[in-house]
Write a protein that holds these residues in place. Structure first.
Motif, short mmCIF file in Angstrom:
data_model
loop_
_atom_site.label_atom_id
_atom_site.label_comp_id
_atom_site.label_asym_id
_atom_site.label_seq_id
_atom_site.Cartn_x
_atom_site.Cartn_y
_atom_site.Cartn_z
N GLU A 27 -7.59 -1.08 -7.16
CA GLU A 27 -6.38 -2.17 -6.69
C GLU A 27 -6.01 -1.77 -5.08
OE1 GLU A 27 -3.25 -2.21 -9.52
OE2 GLU A 27 -4.40 -3.41 -10.92
N LEU A 28 -5.96 -0.29 -5.02
CA LEU A 28 -5.54 0.17 -3.72
C LEU A 28 -6.52 -0.10 -2.59
CD1 LEU A 28 -3.88 3.65 -4.66
CD2 LEU A 28 -2.95 1.86 -3.25
N LEU A 29 -7.90 -0.17 -3.03
CA LEU A 29 -8.96 -0.59 -2.30
C LEU A 29 -8.93 -1.99 -1.75
CD1 LEU A 29 -12.21 1.35 -3.57
CD2 LEU A 29 -10.65 1.78 -1.80
N ARG A 30 -8.45 -2.87 -2.80
CA ARG A 30 -8.27 -4.18 -2.34
C ARG A 30 -7.17 -4.69 -1.54
NH1 ARG A 30 -4.78 -7.72 -4.33
NH2 ARG A 30 -3.87 -6.33 -5.72
N ILE A 31 -6.05 -3.75 -1.47
CA ILE A 31 -5.02 -3.84 -0.52
C ILE A 31 -5.48 -3.52 1.05
CG2 ILE A 31 -2.94 -3.06 0.02
CD1 ILE A 31 -2.06 -2.62 -2.89
N LEU A 32 -6.31 -2.47 0.79
CA LEU A 32 -7.00 -1.94 2.16
C LEU A 32 -7.84 -3.15 2.75
CD1 LEU A 32 -7.68 1.90 1.44
CD2 LEU A 32 -5.88 0.99 3.06
N GLY A 33 -8.59 -3.86 1.80
CA GLY A 33 -9.44 -4.95 2.41
C GLY A 33 -8.51 -6.04 2.97
N PHE A 52 0.83 -1.35 0.02
CA PHE A 52 -0.12 0.10 -0.04
C PHE A 52 0.87 1.22 -0.04
CE2 PHE A 52 -2.63 3.29 2.26
CZ PHE A 52 -3.53 3.44 1.25
N ILE A 53 1.90 1.27 0.78
CA ILE A 53 2.81 2.44 1.11
C ILE A 53 3.53 2.64 -0.26
CG2 ILE A 53 4.63 3.57 2.39
CD1 ILE A 53 1.91 3.32 3.75
N ASN A 54 4.04 1.55 -1.03
CA ASN A 54 4.92 1.70 -2.31
C ASN A 54 4.04 2.05 -3.41
OD1 ASN A 54 7.13 1.81 -0.22
ND2 ASN A 54 7.06 -0.40 -0.36
N TYR A 55 2.89 1.66 -3.42
CA TYR A 55 2.15 1.90 -4.59
C TYR A 55 2.38 3.17 -5.21
CZ TYR A 55 -1.84 0.57 -7.76
OH TYR A 55 -2.44 0.16 -8.98
N LYS A 56 2.58 2.87 -6.68
CA LYS A 56 2.57 4.47 -7.23
C LYS A 56 1.61 4.22 -8.70
CE LYS A 56 7.21 5.52 -6.07
NZ LYS A 56 8.88 5.53 -6.65
N MET A 57 0.71 5.23 -8.68
CA MET A 57 -0.26 5.20 -9.77
C MET A 57 0.52 5.71 -11.08
SD MET A 57 -3.85 6.80 -8.62
CE MET A 57 -4.82 6.00 -7.33
N VAL A 58 0.18 5.29 -12.27
CA VAL A 58 0.95 5.92 -13.38
C VAL A 58 -0.09 6.28 -14.49
CG1 VAL A 58 2.88 4.15 -13.29
CG2 VAL A 58 0.81 3.35 -14.44
N ASP A 59 0.25 6.79 -15.25
CA ASP A 59 -0.40 7.61 -16.36
C ASP A 59 -1.01 6.34 -17.70
OD1 ASP A 59 -0.68 10.25 -15.49
OD2 ASP A 59 0.97 10.69 -16.19
N LEU A 60 -0.36 5.62 -17.51
CA LEU A 60 -0.51 4.69 -18.65
C LEU A 60 -1.87 3.74 -18.56
CD1 LEU A 60 3.02 3.32 -19.63
CD2 LEU A 60 1.52 5.20 -20.83
N ARG A 61 -2.36 3.85 -17.18
CA ARG A 61 -3.22 2.83 -16.89
C ARG A 61 -4.31 3.83 -16.26
NH1 ARG A 61 -1.83 -0.96 -12.33
NH2 ARG A 61 -3.68 -1.93 -12.66
N SER A 62 -5.49 3.27 -16.26
CA SER A 62 -7.00 3.96 -15.75
C SER A 62 -6.98 4.04 -14.26
CB SER A 62 -8.18 3.25 -15.86
OG SER A 62 -9.05 3.57 -15.03
N VAL A 63 -6.89 5.57 -13.78
CA VAL A 63 -6.79 5.86 -12.36
C VAL A 63 -7.87 4.99 -11.60
CG1 VAL A 63 -7.47 7.41 -10.61
CG2 VAL A 63 -5.71 8.18 -12.55
#
Length: 209
Positions: free
Chosen positions: A139-145, A122-133
């Motif tokens: 994916e971040l919500l899944r990690i929080l789950g 979760f902490i190291n996750y980085k969003m990128v422009d090449l994929r849908s926000v």
């Protein structure tokens, strides 16, 4: 409800309990403990077998025989709650308490490693422009789950703040606008804002073609 009916209901629930296969030990342990409590045999995990004494009366003998029977039931349910491969490994552990403690010592330690791994994700996750926000947000919500499964509940306002900071470079202006109102946002509202902005951006791309 009679003891027989209670046992029948608990045994019925046992059929629905997923077999433990080296994953999500804490969840499995809680469900198993609840079942053993319903069966009224969980006490053998913390109460030693009554010792036999010379010339003991009938009542102490009955208590010891009941403990031995409850221990057998408890031991069987724990073993039967495991996958076949784990059953083969632990079936020769005679003491129910030793069996329970062995599982806890091994898999609680592995759960601790899993916690660090999930938090790191979760902490190291980085969003990128090449994929849908929105795809990356989900994916971040899944990690929080996954964090919640391990009883690691992060304050929602902190989660919102961290996710906003992870927005990709092309969302810089939108990120700055969100920061002015993030104290009022929950995760659902944040997702709605992302969805609206994503739809606008997708529409603009189509018009520019």
């Amino acid at each position: 409800m009679s003891n027989k009916e209670t046992t029948k209901e608990a045994t019925k629930g046992f059929a629905k309990l997923d077999k433990f296969a080296c994953q999500d030990f804490r969840r499995w342990q809680k469900k198993m403990h609840f079942m053993l409590t319903n069966l009224k045999v969980v006490y053998v995990l913390s109460t030693p077998m009554p010792e036999a004494v010379e010339n003991e009366t009938l009542e102490p003998t009955r208590r010891r025989m009941k403990w031995e029977n409850d221990d057998y039931i408890c031991h069987g349910h724990i073993l039967n709650g495991m996958s076949d491969s784990l059953f083969d490994v632990y079936q020769n552990v005679e003491s129910t308490k030793e069996l329970w403690d062995s599982l806890e010592a091994k898999y609680m330690a592995e759960d601790a490693s899993s916690k660090k791994f999930i938090v790191g994700n979760f902490i190291n996750y980085k969003m990128v422009d090449l994929r849908s926000v929105m795809e990356q947000y989900n994916e971040l919500l899944r990690i929080l789950g996954q964090c919640s499964q391990y009883d690691m509940k992060m304050d929602e306002s902190i989660s919102v703040s961290i996710i906003i900071d992870k927005l990709p470079p092309s969302w810089k202006d939108f990120k700055n606008n969100l920061k002015h109102k993030m104290e009022k946002l929950n995760l659902v509202e944040l997702g709605t804002d992302f969805q609206i902005e994503q739809s606008i951006r997708d529409m603009e791309k189509m018009l520019c073609r």
